[in-house]
Design a protein around this motif. Structure first.
Motif, PDB file in Angstrom:
ATOM      1  N   PRO A  37       1.014  -1.215   0.069  1.00 59.06           N
ATOM      2  CA  PRO A  37       0.181  -0.087  -0.007  1.00 59.06           C
ATOM      3  C   PRO A  37       0.679   1.296  -0.023  1.00 59.06           C
ATOM      4  O   PRO A  37       2.025   1.139   0.538  1.00 59.06           O
ATOM      5  CB  PRO A  37      -0.912  -0.094   1.332  1.00 59.06           C
ATOM      6  CG  PRO A  37      -0.725  -1.663   1.690  1.00 59.06           C
ATOM      7  CD  PRO A  37       0.487  -2.179   1.143  1.00 59.06           C
ATOM      8  N   THR A  38       0.352   2.403  -0.529  1.00 58.67           N
ATOM      9  CA  THR A  38       0.930   3.596  -0.458  1.00 58.67           C
ATOM     10  C   THR A  38       1.030   3.964   1.025  1.00 58.67           C
ATOM     11  O   THR A  38      -0.084   3.937   1.720  1.00 58.67           O
ATOM     12  CB  THR A  38       0.233   4.763  -1.226  1.00 58.67           C
ATOM     13  OG1 THR A  38       0.074   4.147  -2.602  1.00 58.67           O
ATOM     14  CG2 THR A  38       0.826   5.989  -1.192  1.00 58.67           C
ATOM     15  N   TYR A  39       2.127   4.717   1.442  1.00 57.97           N
ATOM     16  CA  TYR A  39       2.387   5.212   2.775  1.00 57.97           C
ATOM     17  C   TYR A  39       1.121   6.472   2.964  1.00 57.97           C
ATOM     18  O   TYR A  39       1.024   7.202   2.060  1.00 57.97           O
ATOM     19  CB  TYR A  39       3.608   5.737   3.281  1.00 57.97           C
ATOM     20  CG  TYR A  39       4.592   4.450   3.538  1.00 57.97           C
ATOM     21  CD1 TYR A  39       4.389   3.447   4.546  1.00 57.97           C
ATOM     22  CD2 TYR A  39       5.582   4.034   2.664  1.00 57.97           C
ATOM     23  CE1 TYR A  39       5.169   2.187   4.865  1.00 57.97           C
ATOM     24  CE2 TYR A  39       6.251   2.952   2.769  1.00 57.97           C
ATOM     25  CZ  TYR A  39       6.071   2.135   4.089  1.00 57.97           C
ATOM     26  OH  TYR A  39       6.892   0.959   4.177  1.00 57.97           O
ATOM     27  N   LEU A  40       0.777   6.439   4.081  1.00 56.97           N
ATOM     28  CA  LEU A  40      -0.295   7.771   4.525  1.00 56.97           C
ATOM     29  C   LEU A  40       0.395   9.028   4.292  1.00 56.97           C
ATOM     30  O   LEU A  40       1.449   9.277   4.812  1.00 56.97           O
ATOM     31  CB  LEU A  40      -1.224   7.552   5.601  1.00 56.97           C
ATOM     32  CG  LEU A  40      -2.424   6.474   5.381  1.00 56.97           C
ATOM     33  CD1 LEU A  40      -1.942   5.198   4.773  1.00 56.97           C
ATOM     34  CD2 LEU A  40      -3.031   6.244   6.801  1.00 56.97           C
ATOM     35  N   ASP A  44      -5.369  11.680   4.580  1.00 61.49           N
ATOM     36  CA  ASP A  44      -5.836  10.387   4.490  1.00 61.49           C
ATOM     37  C   ASP A  44      -6.612   9.856   5.390  1.00 61.49           C
ATOM     38  O   ASP A  44      -6.639  10.290   6.446  1.00 61.49           O
ATOM     39  CB  ASP A  44      -4.666   9.554   4.104  1.00 61.49           C
ATOM     40  CG  ASP A  44      -3.854   9.679   2.879  1.00 61.49           C
ATOM     41  OD1 ASP A  44      -4.766  10.557   1.942  1.00 61.49           O
ATOM     42  OD2 ASP A  44      -2.848   9.328   2.579  1.00 61.49           O
ATOM     43  N   THR A  45      -7.541   9.047   5.021  1.00 58.87           N
ATOM     44  CA  THR A  45      -8.635   8.343   5.822  1.00 58.87           C
ATOM     45  C   THR A  45      -8.309   6.996   6.156  1.00 58.87           C
ATOM     46  O   THR A  45      -8.063   6.243   5.438  1.00 58.87           O
ATOM     47  CB  THR A  45      -9.974   8.456   5.278  1.00 58.87           C
ATOM     48  OG1 THR A  45     -10.361   9.823   4.628  1.00 58.87           O
ATOM     49  CG2 THR A  45     -11.063   7.834   5.897  1.00 58.87           C
ATOM     50  N   GLN A 108      -7.786   4.837   2.765  1.00 58.73           N
ATOM     51  CA  GLN A 108      -6.219   4.287   2.487  1.00 58.73           C
ATOM     52  C   GLN A 108      -5.694   3.424   3.527  1.00 58.73           C
ATOM     53  O   GLN A 108      -4.981   2.677   3.383  1.00 58.73           O
ATOM     54  CB  GLN A 108      -5.342   5.470   2.454  1.00 58.73           C
ATOM     55  CG  GLN A 108      -5.641   6.486   1.545  1.00 58.73           C
ATOM     56  CD  GLN A 108      -6.955   7.086   1.669  1.00 58.73           C
ATOM     57  OE1 GLN A 108      -7.328   7.913   2.508  1.00 58.73           O
ATOM     58  NE2 GLN A 108      -7.550   7.293   0.213  1.00 58.73           N
ATOM     59  N   ALA A 109      -6.430   3.152   4.902  1.00 60.83           N
ATOM     60  CA  ALA A 109      -6.265   2.306   5.768  1.00 60.83           C
ATOM     61  C   ALA A 109      -7.145   1.638   6.579  1.00 60.83           C
ATOM     62  O   ALA A 109      -8.270   2.887   6.771  1.00 60.83           O
ATOM     63  CB  ALA A 109      -4.769   2.927   6.824  1.00 60.83           C
ATOM     64  N   HIS A 134      -5.780  -1.498  -5.696  1.00 57.85           N
ATOM     65  CA  HIS A 134      -5.723  -0.280  -4.802  1.00 57.85           C
ATOM     66  C   HIS A 134      -5.285  -0.797  -3.289  1.00 57.85           C
ATOM     67  O   HIS A 134      -6.376  -1.122  -2.379  1.00 57.85           O
ATOM     68  CB  HIS A 134      -6.995   0.517  -4.793  1.00 57.85           C
ATOM     69  CG  HIS A 134      -7.385   1.149  -6.100  1.00 57.85           C
ATOM     70  ND1 HIS A 134      -8.099   0.467  -7.172  1.00 57.85           N
ATOM     71  CD2 HIS A 134      -6.914   2.364  -6.469  1.00 57.85           C
ATOM     72  CE1 HIS A 134      -8.114   1.486  -7.897  1.00 57.85           C
ATOM     73  NE2 HIS A 134      -7.582   2.494  -7.817  1.00 57.85           N
ATOM     74  N   LYS A 136      -4.489  -1.379   0.472  1.00 53.77           N
ATOM     75  CA  LYS A 136      -4.595  -0.152   1.874  1.00 53.77           C
ATOM     76  C   LYS A 136      -4.062  -1.247   3.046  1.00 53.77           C
ATOM     77  O   LYS A 136      -4.210  -2.480   3.004  1.00 53.77           O
ATOM     78  CB  LYS A 136      -6.228   0.355   1.852  1.00 53.77           C
ATOM     79  CG  LYS A 136      -7.145  -0.854   1.867  1.00 53.77           C
ATOM     80  CD  LYS A 136      -8.341  -0.235   1.922  1.00 53.77           C
ATOM     81  CE  LYS A 136      -8.888   0.267   0.669  1.00 53.77           C
ATOM     82  NZ  LYS A 136     -10.169   1.049   0.474  1.00 53.77           N
ATOM     83  N   TRP A 137      -3.794  -0.338   3.914  1.00 54.17           N
ATOM     84  CA  TRP A 137      -3.136  -0.997   5.174  1.00 54.17           C
ATOM     85  C   TRP A 137      -4.218  -1.406   5.946  1.00 54.17           C
ATOM     86  O   TRP A 137      -5.228  -0.772   6.128  1.00 54.17           O
ATOM     87  CB  TRP A 137      -2.451   0.056   5.860  1.00 54.17           C
ATOM     88  CG  TRP A 137      -1.204   0.489   5.232  1.00 54.17           C
ATOM     89  CD1 TRP A 137      -0.833   1.653   4.462  1.00 54.17           C
ATOM     90  CD2 TRP A 137       0.183   0.032   5.166  1.00 54.17           C
ATOM     91  NE1 TRP A 137       0.275   1.754   4.224  1.00 54.17           N
ATOM     92  CE2 TRP A 137       0.928   0.621   4.365  1.00 54.17           C
ATOM     93  CE3 TRP A 137       0.426  -1.403   5.430  1.00 54.17           C
ATOM     94  CZ2 TRP A 137       2.152   0.325   3.884  1.00 54.17           C
ATOM     95  CZ3 TRP A 137       1.851  -1.980   5.050  1.00 54.17           C
ATOM     96  CH2 TRP A 137       2.523  -0.934   4.458  1.00 54.17           C
TER      97      TRP A 137
END
Length: 351
Positions: A37-40, A44-45, A108-109, A134, A136-137
Motif C-alpha cells: 500500500p501507499t504510505y499515508l 488520508d482516511t 487508505q487504511a 488499490h 490499503k493497510w
C-alpha cells in the motif's frame, strides 16, 4: 540500562490478486510480488471496523482523537457499537462493514478496533480483490492475525501488526512510555518511516543475522489456520510469535505443531515476543519454561533466535510491517529488527 528506556529506544528514519472462493487449503504463492500500500499522508482516511470482538463508540474515542491529531481523517464503521454475543455484530454485519471499507477508494487504511474472537467466521466471505489494484493497510493483531495471514498468503499483501483502538489511553499524561511509544509507532509505520526496534539481550538467544519477509502473529491463531486457505508458508521468512492466557503445556504443543507442519525447519529467523502464561493447576506443573520449550524445538536448526521481543499482549507492542523484508540481527549485547524495505536516511528530530 533501564528496561523501559531500552525497549522504547525505537529508531525511526525518514523515508519516502484476487482471493478465490474457499474450497481447498491455500499454499503461499512464492515469487508473488509484494502488494505494498501507499504510505499515508495528512488528510488520508483511516476506517475503523470490528471484524472480531465488540467495542463501543465511547471506547474508541481516545483512538479517534489521537489519530485525528496525527492529521488523518476517521471513518467509523457500522459495526462500532454493535454487539452479537461477544462479536461486533453478526457475521453478516461484520463481513459487510469490512468489505465496504475494502471497496471504498476514499479509505487508505483500515484499523481493526479490537481483537477477541470472530475473524475466522468471516474471512472466507470477504473479497480482497479490490486490494490488488488499490492496496490499503489493514492494521491489528491478536485475532486479527487471521486476516494478516490470509492477506499474506493470498496475494502477498503487506499489512501492519500493531495495537488497536482498545489500547489507546484515555489520558496520555498517565500512559507509560512503552505504551505511548508503541502507539506512536503505528503513525510512524503508516507514514513510511523506516522502523528499527531493539530488545534486551537474553542468554538463551542464538546469535546471527537473517533477512526475509516478516510474518507471524498470535501463536494459537497461527496453529488454528493450518490446512486452511489462510495458512502461512514460513520458508525463508522471519517468523514472530506471541500469545496470552495459555498453559505452558499448551505452548509446548503449539511449538510441536509448528515443527511437525514444517514451519520451523526452513526459517530465516525466529522472534519470540511476549507470552502471558497461565499458571499451572496444582499438581499439574509442567516443569518447563518457555525458553526450554522453544530451544528444544529449534535445536536442530541454525538460524538466529531471540526471546522477549517487544510485541504481543503487553504495553510494549510495537507496530511491525507484516510481509515486508526485515533484517534481524541477534548479538550478545542487543537484538535489532530493522525494516529493510525503506532506504536509510537521516534521523527525524525528536524521534
Amino acid at each position: 540500562m533501564n528496561r523501559k528506556n531500552f525497549l522504547s529506544s525505537m529508531l525511526t528514519i525518514g523515508a519516502a490478486g484476487p482471493v478465490l472462493a474457499a474450497s481447498a487449503p491455500a499454499k503461499a504463492k512464492t515469487g508473488t510480488p509484494l502488494n505494498m500500500p501507499t504510505y499515508l499522508r495528512p488528510g488520508d482516511t483511516i476506517g475503523i471496523t470490528c471484524p472480531a470482538g465488540n467495542i463501543t463508540a465511547k471506547e474508541i474515542l481516545p483512538a479517534v482523537q489521537q489519530i485525528e491529531d496525527w492529521g488523518f481523517r476517521i471513518k467509523v464503521g457500522d459495526t462500532v457499537g454493535k454487539k452479537d454475543s461477544i462479536f461486533g455484530g453478526t457475521d453478516a454485519e461484520r463481513a459487510a462493514d469490512l468489505q465496504q471499507m475494502i471497496n471504498d477508494p476514499g479509505i487508505q487504511a483500515i484499523l481493526c478496533a479490537r481483537g477477541g474472537y470472530g475473524a475466522v467466521h468471516i474471512i472466507d466471505q470477504l473479497d480482497f480483490s479490490p486490494l490488488a489494484s488499490h492496496p490499503k493497510w489493514i492494521i491489528g493483531f491478536s485475532d486479527i492475525t487471521v486476516i494478516l495471514c490470509h492477506l499474506h498468503t493470498n496475494g502477498n499483501f503487506a499489512s501492519i501488526h500493531s495495537k488497536m483502538c482498545n489500547s489507546f489511553p484515555d489520558d496520555w499524561s498517565k500512559a507509560e512510555p512503552a505504551q505511548a511509544d508503541s502507539i506512536l509507532s503505528i503513525r510512524k509505520a503508516l507514514s513510511g518511516e523506516r522502523m528499527q526496534y531493539k530488545a534486551l539481550p537474553n542468554t538463551r538467544n542464538r546469535y546471527g543475522r537473517a533477512e526475509g519477509p516478516l510474518v507471524g502473529g498470535n501463536l494459537k491463531t497461527i496453529e488454528s489456520l493450518a490446512g486452511t486457505r489462510s495458512d502461512i508458508d514460513t520458508a525463508g521468512k522471519i517468523l514472530f510469535v506471541e500469545d496470552t492466557g495459555e498453559y505452558l503445556y499448551s505452548i509446548d504443543r503449539m511449538f510441536w505443531h509448528l515443527q511437525r507442519t514444517g514451519k520451523l525447519d526452513r526459517l530465516a529467523g525466529l522472534v519470540v515476543g511476549g507470552f502471558k502464561i497461565k499458571p499451572d493447576d496444582p499438581g499439574e506443573e509442567f516443569e518447563r519454561t518457555l525458553y526450554d520449550i522453544v530451544t528444544e524445538r529449534v535445536k536442530a536448526y541454525n538460524y538466529p533466535l531471540c526471546f522477549d521481543f517487544p510485541v504481543g499482549h503487553q504495553k510494549e507492542n510495537y507496530a511491525l510491517k507484516y510481509g515486508i523484508s526485515h533484517l534481524l540481527d541477534v548479538r550478545e549485547a542487543e537484538v535489532t529488527l530493522t525494516d529493510s524495505s525503506v532506504p536509510a536516511a537521516t534521523t527525524i528530530p525528536g524521534a
